[in-house]
Design a protein around this motif. Structure first.
Motif, mmCIF file in Angstrom:
data_model
loop_
_atom_site.group_PDB
_atom_site.id
_atom_site.type_symbol
_atom_site.label_atom_id
_atom_site.label_comp_id
_atom_site.label_asym_id
_atom_site.label_seq_id
_atom_site.Cartn_x
_atom_site.Cartn_y
_atom_site.Cartn_z
ATOM 1 N N TYR A 89 -1.595 -7.380 -4.963
ATOM 2 C CA TYR A 89 -1.614 -6.981 -3.559
ATOM 3 C C TYR A 89 -2.222 -8.076 -2.682
ATOM 4 C CZ TYR A 89 0.140 -2.443 -4.995
ATOM 5 O OH TYR A 89 0.926 -1.453 -5.510
ATOM 6 N N GLN A 124 8.479 -2.989 3.114
ATOM 7 C CA GLN A 124 7.524 -1.872 3.107
ATOM 8 C C GLN A 124 8.135 -0.562 3.576
ATOM 9 O OE1 GLN A 124 3.420 -2.643 3.889
ATOM 10 N NE2 GLN A 124 3.226 -0.908 5.271
ATOM 11 N N TRP A 145 -4.065 6.415 -4.923
ATOM 12 C CA TRP A 145 -2.888 6.498 -4.056
ATOM 13 C C TRP A 145 -3.247 6.726 -2.592
ATOM 14 C CZ3 TRP A 145 -2.534 7.801 -9.190
ATOM 15 C CH2 TRP A 145 -1.505 7.167 -9.910
ATOM 16 N N TRP A 146 -4.513 6.567 -2.243
ATOM 17 C CA TRP A 146 -4.868 6.630 -0.832
ATOM 18 C C TRP A 146 -4.251 5.459 -0.083
ATOM 19 C CZ3 TRP A 146 -10.789 7.723 0.140
ATOM 20 C CH2 TRP A 146 -11.096 9.036 -0.251
ATOM 21 N N THR A 147 -4.034 5.646 1.208
ATOM 22 C CA THR A 147 -3.675 4.500 2.040
ATOM 23 C C THR A 147 -4.915 3.630 2.229
ATOM 24 O OG1 THR A 147 -4.260 5.523 4.152
ATOM 25 C CG2 THR A 147 -2.022 5.937 3.285
ATOM 26 N N MET A 148 -4.702 2.374 2.592
ATOM 27 C CA MET A 148 -5.843 1.493 2.822
ATOM 28 C C MET A 148 -6.662 1.950 4.018
ATOM 29 S SD MET A 148 -5.796 -0.562 0.308
ATOM 30 C CE MET A 148 -5.286 0.966 -0.527
ATOM 31 N N ILE A 149 -6.018 2.603 4.970
ATOM 32 C CA ILE A 149 -6.759 3.127 6.122
ATOM 33 C C ILE A 149 -7.708 4.226 5.674
ATOM 34 C CG2 ILE A 149 -6.536 4.364 8.318
ATOM 35 C CD1 ILE A 149 -3.916 2.843 8.761
ATOM 36 N N GLN A 150 -7.269 5.064 4.750
ATOM 37 C CA GLN A 150 -8.167 6.093 4.213
ATOM 38 C C GLN A 150 -9.396 5.472 3.561
ATOM 39 O OE1 GLN A 150 -4.794 8.204 2.054
ATOM 40 N NE2 GLN A 150 -6.146 9.943 2.434
ATOM 41 N N THR A 151 -9.196 4.402 2.797
ATOM 42 C CA THR A 151 -10.339 3.764 2.138
ATOM 43 C C THR A 151 -11.277 3.136 3.168
ATOM 44 O OG1 THR A 151 -9.311 1.579 1.797
ATOM 45 C CG2 THR A 151 -8.899 3.260 0.117
ATOM 46 N N ASN A 236 -6.449 8.276 11.701
ATOM 47 C CA ASN A 236 -6.681 9.559 11.025
ATOM 48 C C ASN A 236 -7.691 10.385 11.803
ATOM 49 O OD1 ASN A 236 -4.998 8.841 8.830
ATOM 50 N ND2 ASN A 236 -6.686 7.740 7.852
ATOM 51 N N ALA A 380 -5.976 -3.736 -2.713
ATOM 52 C CA ALA A 380 -5.687 -2.329 -2.973
ATOM 53 C C ALA A 380 -6.036 -1.952 -4.405
ATOM 54 C CB ALA A 380 -4.213 -2.056 -2.709
#
Length: 391
Positions: A89, A124, A145-151, A236, A380
């Protein structure tokens, strides 16, 4: 072990995904363009290359089918030059450089090309998601499997990094990018690229094509203000990450030529610096942004370096929270950290970014008549790559 020299570096300008100049450019001509120019800058015959390794965050579709081999062919390296595409990634570019460096250091080869390429526009939004999630692992560790924004939101909340602090950081980063642009720093790196882009009329919806010459980064917003950033809604609900304090989705490619340093010196080639080594680290997937600090700490220990020896720090701007956390954890001086801004303003073609950091850091060391640089890039899945360069 042999010293490994970087003798040339170049990149495309970075284009906005879907809306920018590279929105319908296949990955092969994009990558081939920088490979060819890097070899030209190094004054090397393409047939001297013994391997081409490209990093790519999304190696499928327009950047699939072992794009490294195909780009090498299209760049005129000849059928006898092999190629390999790798994926870690956002760390893909630096890992590609490490693979080439290790082969040279061990004496397996003398000349190699490392690069990175990403067409977020063409890939993408058309990913093959068939069986993408493996439920037994997802049940154990959902954040894989979270999005990077979630992390990023998770890290901001866990470590109390406020929205205001993130936005304030972005204003300063945008200013640094604008200053570097005015000084012509990015122009030294960029090789103009003519291509055909797709344009959609907002009123009629009609799509047309236009030939363009991409020669400047499309992402920077020099007029960015704290007030403007503060007005943006979080991606989010309840989060702090916005379109303004996250790296931009972008397309682009970059390449470096690496050689046995003794051979480069004998041939009087323009040595930009030496690739000294790489280290990795991993954390829980939901804490992806914080992995840079342990990777750099491991690198520093392995290389026997002290913090005071480092002249330049490049801490990946995946998100503002990423840089803020790792800068605070490592206590790097702001005046030598991300001195020319970063991916929030410039954009972040995943596989390309590590090579851009590598090449631009060596160029900045030269401008400052300085000697040591450290780069850290989070990835990621809760990983990070750290690299030590010396001039």
């Amino acid at each position: 072990m042999r010293d490994v020299a970087v003798v040339a570096y170049c990149r495309t300008a970075i284009a906005k995904a879907r809306r920018g100049a590279l929105n319908q450019t296949h990955g092969i001509p994009m990558a081939a363009h920088v490979i060819k120019e890097a070899l030209h800058r190094a004054t090397l015959d393409p047939e001297e290359v013994e391997d081409v390794v490209l990093g790519c965050g999304l190696p499928e579709g327009a950047t699939g089918h072992n794009i490294a081999r195909n780009a090498a062919l299209f760049a005129g390296c000849g059928v006898k030059v092999p190629g390999m595409t790798i994926n870690r990634y956002c760390g893909s570019g630096l890992n590609a450089a490490s693979i080439v460096a290790h082969r040279i250091a061990s004496g397996e080869m003398q000349v190699g090309v490392a690069g990175g390429v990403e067409s977020i526009s063409l890939v993408q939004f058309n990913l093959n998601l068939n069986h993408f999630v493996y439920e037994p692992l997802q049940q154990q560790i959902p954040a894989v499997w979270w999005t990077m924004i979630q992390t990023a939101d998770f890290v901001a909340d866990t470590f109390s990094i406020s929205r205001q602090a993130q936005d304030a950081y972005v204003v300063e980063s945008q200013k640094r990018v604008a200053e570097a642009h005015r000084a012509g720093k990015f122009a030294e790196e960029i090789v103009p690229f003519e291509t055909v882009m797709s344009i959609k009329d907002k009123e009629t919806g009609q799509i047309s094509e236009k030939t363009v010459l991409l020669k400047e980064d499309e992402g920077p917003r020099p007029g960015t203000t704290l007030e403007g950033l503060s007005a943006l809604e979080p991606v989010n609900d309840g989060g702090t990450v916005t379109a303004g304090n996250a790296s931009q989705l972008s397309d682009g490619a970059a390449a470096v030529v690496m050689m046995d340093a003794e051979l480069a010196a004998k041939r009087n080639l323009p040595i930009l610096g030496l690739f000294r080594g790489m280290q990795l680290a991993a954390v829980a997937p939901d804490e992806m942004s914080i992995a840079v600090a342990p990777a750099i700490k491991r690198l520093m220990k392995h290389q026997g370096l002290s913090m005071g020896e480092i002249d330049l720090w490049e801490l990946h701007e995946a998100f503002a929270v990423t840089t803020l956390y790792n800068q605070a954890e490592l206590d790097t001086p702001w005046d030598i950290t991300n001195v020319n801004g970063g991916a929030i303003a410039l954009g972040h073609p995943y596989g390309m970014s590590g090579i851009r950091y590598l090449g631009s850091s060596l160029m900045e060391l030269k401008r400052r008549d300085a000697h040591k640089a450290v780069i850290g890039v989070c990835t990621a899945g809760g990983m990070a790559t750290a690299v030590f360069l010396e001039r």
